[in-house]
Design a protein around this motif. Structure first.
Motif, short mmCIF file in Angstrom:
data_model
loop_
_atom_site.label_atom_id
_atom_site.label_comp_id
_atom_site.label_asym_id
_atom_site.label_seq_id
_atom_site.Cartn_x
_atom_site.Cartn_y
_atom_site.Cartn_z
N LEU A 187 11.53 -2.63 -0.81
CA LEU A 187 10.71 -2.82 -1.75
C LEU A 187 9.55 -2.01 -2.12
O LEU A 187 9.73 -1.57 -3.34
N ALA A 188 9.15 -1.39 -1.19
CA ALA A 188 7.90 -1.09 -0.15
C ALA A 188 7.30 -0.01 -0.85
O ALA A 188 7.26 1.07 -0.93
N GLY A 189 8.50 0.22 -0.38
CA GLY A 189 9.26 1.92 0.25
C GLY A 189 8.17 2.27 1.76
O GLY A 189 8.14 3.18 1.58
N VAL A 190 8.30 1.35 2.15
CA VAL A 190 7.70 1.34 3.63
C VAL A 190 8.58 1.46 4.51
O VAL A 190 10.16 0.79 4.30
N ASN A 191 8.58 2.10 5.59
CA ASN A 191 9.82 1.42 7.14
C ASN A 191 9.15 0.91 7.73
O ASN A 191 8.69 0.09 7.99
N ALA A 192 10.80 -0.21 7.68
CA ALA A 192 11.12 -1.30 8.17
C ALA A 192 10.10 -1.75 9.64
O ALA A 192 9.18 -2.68 9.86
N ASP A 193 10.35 -1.48 10.60
CA ASP A 193 9.50 -0.88 11.82
C ASP A 193 7.82 -1.15 11.61
O ASP A 193 6.93 -1.94 11.80
N TYR A 194 7.34 0.21 10.38
CA TYR A 194 5.96 -0.30 10.12
C TYR A 194 5.52 -1.74 9.71
O TYR A 194 4.62 -2.51 10.47
N TYR A 195 6.67 -2.14 8.59
CA TYR A 195 6.28 -3.64 7.97
C TYR A 195 6.78 -4.30 9.20
O TYR A 195 5.11 -5.18 9.09
N ALA A 196 7.19 -4.69 10.29
CA ALA A 196 7.32 -5.45 11.29
C ALA A 196 6.18 -5.57 11.98
O ALA A 196 5.58 -6.34 12.10
N ARG A 197 5.51 -4.32 12.23
CA ARG A 197 3.93 -4.11 13.40
C ARG A 197 2.91 -4.81 12.17
O ARG A 197 1.83 -5.64 12.80
N LEU A 198 3.21 -4.93 11.22
CA LEU A 198 2.53 -5.13 10.00
C LEU A 198 1.87 -7.19 9.91
O LEU A 198 1.12 -7.28 10.18
N GLU A 199 3.20 -7.38 9.71
CA GLU A 199 3.33 -8.36 10.65
C GLU A 199 2.52 -9.42 11.54
O GLU A 199 2.59 -10.37 11.90
N GLN A 200 3.07 -8.78 12.62
CA GLN A 200 3.03 -9.02 13.65
C GLN A 200 1.37 -8.51 14.21
O GLN A 200 0.98 -9.07 15.66
N GLY A 201 0.80 -7.69 13.97
CA GLY A 201 -0.55 -7.47 13.95
C GLY A 201 -0.77 -6.57 14.88
O GLY A 201 -1.47 -6.10 15.34
N ARG A 202 0.39 -5.34 15.53
CA ARG A 202 0.06 -4.65 15.71
C ARG A 202 -0.18 -3.47 14.88
O ARG A 202 -0.56 -2.13 15.61
N GLU A 203 0.08 -3.65 13.77
CA GLU A 203 -0.67 -1.93 12.88
C GLU A 203 -2.05 -3.36 12.10
O GLU A 203 -1.38 -4.39 11.26
N ARG A 204 -3.10 -2.45 11.79
CA ARG A 204 -3.93 -2.95 11.48
C ARG A 204 -4.53 -2.73 10.47
O ARG A 204 -5.88 -2.94 9.85
#
Length: 257
Positions: free
Chosen positions: A43-60
């Motif tokens: 829905l946001a038009g972003v990579n699923a792995d990138y979004y997962a990293r956001l939720e996991q705190g690995r992408e800040r």
């Protein structure tokens, strides 16, 4: 830490949405509450792995553009979108709250001779009140903090006729404050006390709903005055960031010709 707060927020808001809320068709049994990570990413038009990293705190450090896209995907309102940007460290114009009220604000407050008016800070402490506001809040002992009055004072459930709606809005206001000054000692102490002593607050706090005070209608039940329906307006005190002037007025009688 900011990364974990951002991830916690995204997970909570994702869990609060179902497929129908965003126009998706759900097939079969879903193992997770709310939307799947892949659905939010799409829905946001972003990579699923990138979004997962956001939720996991690995992408800040998501860009403002990514945050705006996530806000649209998660159906966030203006206050909640601003909160999302703050959690991600996007620069904002927010400033720390100022304690105490000025003499000029005190004179303005007392100028409302008939309408309840009071000043609060970002953690909903009542800093000052005029006589009508003191009379309105007389069922509370003490009338010191709106969140404590709603969740911990026994008078709260009788006073606020729409208690569930008031409780939800109160928790959402404090959640907005947590995005502005997450490490403020007063906020941390208040949230800790409310979480320990109020299961309702603890539950609402985990939803990560965000709401600022603007205007609304309240139905109140005063032990002396009886049922009251009032509207309120809130005004930011520009000279004292974090403070708001709240003014209650009775709902006009629309039945008169």
């Amino acid at each position: 830490m900011p990364g974990s707060l951002l991830g916690e927020f995204l997970r909570a808001r994702r869990a609060a949405l179902g497929p129908r809320d965003v126009g998706l068709v759900s097939h079969g049994v879903r193992r997770v509450a709310g939307l799947r990570r892949e659905e939010v990413a799409d829905l946001a038009g972003v990579n699923a792995d990138y979004y997962a990293r956001l939720e996991q705190g690995r992408e800040r450090h998501p860009s403002p553009q990514v945050l705006d896209a996530l806000g649209r995907a998660l159906r966030l309102g203006p206050d909640t979108r601003a909160h999302l940007h703050r959690l991600a460290g996007t620069p904002t114009a927010d400033q720390p709250a100022t304690a105490g009220i000025s003499p000029a604000l005190r004179r303005l407050l007392d100028g409302f001779a008939d309408d309840p008016a009071f000043v609060i800070n970002a953690t909903l402490d009542i800093l000052a009140a005029n006589p009508p506001a003191e009379a309105l809040h007389s069922p509370f002992a003490p009338a010191d903090n709106l969140a404590r009055m709603v969740f911990l004072d026994p008078a709260g459930r009788d006073f606020y006729t729409d208690w569930n709606s008031t409780a939800r809005a109160t928790a959402a206001h404090l959640r907005q404050t947590s995005g502005i000054t997450p490490d403020a000692p007063r906020l941390r102490s208040l949230v800790r006390t409310l979480t320990v002593h109020s299961p309702d607050f603890a539950r609402l706090w985990t939803t990560h709903e965000v709401l600022g005070k603007t205007q609304d209608t309240k139905r109140l039940n005063h032990p002396s005055a009886g049922p009251l329906t009032v509207t309120y307006q809130s005004f930011d005190v520009r000279a004292a960031p974090g403070q708001q002037l709240i003014v209650y007025q009775p709902v006009p009688d629309t039945s008169a010709p």
